[in-house]
Design an enzyme around this catalytic site. Structure first.
Site: not given
Ligand code: ADP
Ligand code: MG
Length: 402
Positions: A36, A198, A359, A382
């Site tokens: 950053r 999620k 992230g 975010g």
């Molecule tokens: P980003 O930060 O890129 O937006 P998210 O925070 O939405 O991504 O999701 C990342 C998390 O999702 C990771 O920590 C990963 O372990 C989890 N994840 C991915 N697939 C699964 C799964 N099948 N079951 C549980 N957690 C999962």
């Molecule tokens: Mg995330």
């Protein structure tokens, strides 16, 4: 892009308040990742070269309006001095002395303000605080993309009190890539890959993108809510019961709009969620209608990897937000790796524009070695999500139009 940028403004002899996002990870008082700071350098150097009297500010952590030394920006100030030379540090961002010092700066000199969140007025977006910050400057520059979704004083109000305002280089690039490439004149096919844990985190993104893309690929934990909505038994996989209707709605909209919606056809399953996260657990690769009752899906399967990669490689525009599995574990990082490689390949071989947002997705891109092979990795978690949801970012809306 219709917003003024750093390239549209004359800075010579002007006091310029530049807002950055120096919210870097700090371990035992040491900055663990200087990305950053390094990404802010082009804007800082440009302003100094153009003869600005530069006042640098940022937030750091969540001190909630109190002075807490563990959230001091002093370590960041020290690191920045190593890059651009010494500059004074001011403990009080809005004191009379600070304003006087801003006037005394010579052209091409800088000063650095302590964490803005030491003041309650920052997060509560207090008018008085916003105005006092603006007293430090003639021109306001925002280069804190990661904070632009926040309705905070220094992001969403101070620019309105400044005589002139615009976007720094980091923000400019984000707005060009996210705004113009993904939501402007888009090169098609436009494929969005959505994953992560999620559905609830990504509902807004899904709903917005399903209307704008040619294909949406859903992986990660959220895929199981979709699979369940389609009548599959998903064992102990991550499920959001209260989001089943949203999954049905997204599936329906995709059909109506003629958007291809790709879900996993097979998955990697295990008896337990790896704890600690890198524990090597036993797994199986099964078709989605054969997920055992006592197992959970933790990555897309090998068949799905090939199907997703095939679709991604046809794309001229790709957005990737969310890993395909529990990529923190080497047993379940293959799906994410396959997608990362396909995104890199379509960028290199098909001339596609590829954007990575989120992230964890950004870390996954680094982990898979494709960070330099994609067009753009968004710097805001975010903020990128809010943008992809189609929301207007308060920190962008308040900047001067061109
Ligand atoms: P980003 O930060 O890129 O937006 P998210 O925070 O939405 O991504 O999701 C990342 C998390 O999702 C990771 O920590 C990963 O372990 C989890 N994840 C991915 N697939 C699964 C799964 N099948 N079951 C549980 N957690 C999962
Ligand atoms: Mg995330």
């Amino acid at each position: 892009m219709n917003k003024k940028t750093i390239e549209d403004i004359d800075f010579l002899g002007k006091r310029v308040l530049a807002r950055f996002d120096f919210n870097a990870p700090l371990i035992d008082g040491v900055i663990a990742d200087r990305t950053r700071i390094v990404t802010a350098l082009p804007t800082i150097k440009y302003l100094l070269e153009k003869g600005a009297k530069l006042i640098i500010c940022s937030h750091f952590g969540r001190p909630k309006g109190k002075i807490m030394q563990e959230y001091s920006l002093k370590p960041i100030h020290k690191m920045l001095c190593d890059y651009i030379g010494d500059m004074p540090f001011f403990n009080e961002a809005i004191a009379k002395d600070t304003v006087e010092a801003s006037h005394k700066l010579k052209n091409g000199e800088a000063m650095f303000l302590e964490n803005l969140r030491f003041y309650k007025g920052e997060e509560s977006s207090c008018d008085d605080f916003s105005q006092k910050l603006a007293d430090l400057c003639d021109i306001y520059i925002n280069d804190a993309f990661g904070a632009c979704h926040r309705n905070h004083a220094s992001i969403a109000k101070t620019p309105k009190y400044a005589k002139e305002s615009g976007a720094g280089f980091v923000l400019k690039k984000e707005l060009e890539v996210l705004g113009d490439s993904l939501f402007g004149d888009v090169a098609r096919p436009f494929v969005a890959i959505i994953g992560g844990s999620k559905v609830s985190d990504k509902i807004g993104v899904l709903k917005n993108l399903i209307k704008k893309t040619d294909a949406v690929i859903v992986g990660g934990g959220m895929a199981f809510t979709f699979l369940k909505a389609l009548g599959h038994s998903v064992g102990k996989s991550l499920i959001e019961e209260d989001k089943l209707d949203i999954a049905v709605e997204v599936i329906k909209t995709a059909k109506q709009k003629g958007v291809k919606l790709l879900l996993p056809v097979d998955v990697k399953v295990a008896k337990e969620f790896p704890n600690p996260i890198d524990k090597l657990v036993e797994f199986d690769n099964v078709l989605i209608d054969q997920i055992p009752k006592d197992m959970m899906g933790l990555d897309i399967g090998v068949g799905t990897e090939a199907i997703f990669a095939y679709e991604i490689k046809k794309a001229k525009t790709v957005l990737w937000n969310g890993p395909m599995g529990v990529f923190e574990n080497p047993v379940f990082d293959k799906g994410t790796y396959a997608v990362a490689m396909a995104v890199a390949e379509t960028t290199e071989n098909n001339g596609a524009i590829s954007v990575v947002g989120g992230g964890d997705s950004a870390s996954a891109a680094v982990q898979c070695g494709v960070a330099s092979r994609v067009s753009h990795i968004s710097t805001g978690g975010g903020a990128s999500l809010a943008f992809l949801e189609g929301k207007v970012l308060p920190g962008v809306a308040c900047l001067d139009d061109k």
